[in-house]
Enzyme design. Sequence first.
Site, PDB file in Angstrom:
ATOM      1  N   HIS A 256       0.709  -1.200  -0.020  1.00 55.25           N
ATOM      2  CA  HIS A 256      -0.021   0.047   0.005  1.00 55.25           C
ATOM      3  C   HIS A 256       0.859   1.293  -0.080  1.00 55.25           C
ATOM      4  CE1 HIS A 256      -4.030  -2.225   0.928  1.00 55.25           C
ATOM      5  NE2 HIS A 256      -3.175  -2.911   1.313  1.00 55.25           N
TER       6      HIS A 256
ATOM      7  N   ASP B 208       0.064   4.596   0.895  1.00 57.50           N
ATOM      8  CA  ASP B 208       0.225   5.377   2.052  1.00 57.50           C
ATOM      9  C   ASP B 208       0.725   4.575   3.077  1.00 57.50           C
ATOM     10  OD1 ASP B 208      -2.069   3.539   2.004  1.00 57.50           O
ATOM     11  OD2 ASP B 208      -3.526   5.087   2.581  1.00 57.50           O
TER      12      ASP B 208
ATOM     13  N   GLY C 245      -9.485  -2.239   3.280  1.00 53.74           N
ATOM     14  CA  GLY C 245     -10.041  -1.650   4.507  1.00 53.74           C
ATOM     15  C   GLY C 245     -10.783  -2.753   5.304  1.00 53.74           C
TER      16      GLY C 245
ATOM     17  N   HIS D  54      -8.885  -7.996  -1.142  1.00 55.99           N
ATOM     18  CA  HIS D  54      -8.434  -8.238   0.187  1.00 55.99           C
ATOM     19  C   HIS D  54      -9.809  -9.270   0.709  1.00 55.99           C
ATOM     20  CE1 HIS D  54      -5.783  -4.671  -0.086  1.00 55.99           C
ATOM     21  NE2 HIS D  54      -5.547  -5.182   1.242  1.00 55.99           N
TER      22      HIS D  54
ATOM     23  N   GLU E 295      -8.470 -12.121   5.758  1.00 59.18           N
ATOM     24  CA  GLU E 295      -7.482 -11.607   6.515  1.00 59.18           C
ATOM     25  C   GLU E 295      -7.953 -11.811   7.983  1.00 59.18           C
ATOM     26  OE1 GLU E 295      -4.687  -7.592   7.267  1.00 59.18           O
ATOM     27  OE2 GLU E 295      -6.298  -7.414   5.841  1.00 59.18           O
TER      28      GLU E 295
END
Length: 331
Positions: free
Chosen positions: A14, A16, A170, A197, A200
């Site tokens: 990622h 950021d 997210g 994603h 997780e």
Amino acid sequence: MNYQALPKIDLHCHLDGSVRPQTIIDLANQQNVTIPSQDINEISSLMIAPETCQNLEEYLMRFELPLSVMQTEEGIERISFELFEDAAKENVKYFEVRFGPQLHQLQGLSFDQIISSAVKGMQRAEAMYDIKGNYILSILRTMDKGNINDVIDAGAAYLNKGVVAFDLAGAELPGFCHEFIPYVNYAIEKGYRITIHAGEQGVGQNVFDAVSLLGAERVGHGIHIKGHQGAYDLVKEKSVALETCPSSNIQTKAVDVLSNHPIKAFYQGGVLITINTDNRTVSNTTMTDEVRKVMEEFNLSREDYFAIYRVSVEQSFASDEVKQELLKLAE
């Protein structure tokens, strides 16, 4: 083994979460953004997550500070360039970086300006270093869905010119995939590859849904297929690669300790796995660190490493031409 010298591929990182702390200070001063300190050690401590967080949400709090200086074209371009530069210096040969354009509009940038700036930074690094890359556009599952198609439309102009794929990221709630079917279908129509994603945070069913409902070609993390036979079997049957991020999984308590990470069991069981950083700054890691940890903890050989490397090449969203060059490095 000289882990630094190995050619590497990172498919899950990622933007950021991978910003140099000094760059935060520099950009904050240039942009007149108030930050908690001018001391690099204090800024670093605010950006790096603890070895183990209470949960994923505590881990995700570390992104607020970098995002505060990623609201201008110059800031995004510089951070993109520096991330590819840092990766190139540790022999990452191909790098797929993801970010959420929705998070960069606080000062009025258009999605085109945001995506263009990230791509320009990457291309500047590609011209200077022995690295190739692509961007993946992440949609935040918790944000308003009203502008998702606008992100897809803006990114479509850069498809195969620096942008390759669509992602959902997210906080992960059970059953999220159902809400995003029309958006993912729209992205597929436009020509995006799909990585999601999922799995997780303990919900193996989300991985099953990501593959069966959303057509995910790869899954970010995906480690909780371990407790869901249907998802495990589907991932193997469809040759869906898992983008594993070992250090991050421990920090977010997806796994308690590295020795309990399912990566080796997956590898031995024929699940396609890749090794990735997730967030170089927030997880205080590099690809060299991740490879070393996995190789040493699970006693993997050089042959094992290059088997995983080849999976990373084949499962990447790189062009066939780039894939051929990357495979030569494993000969």
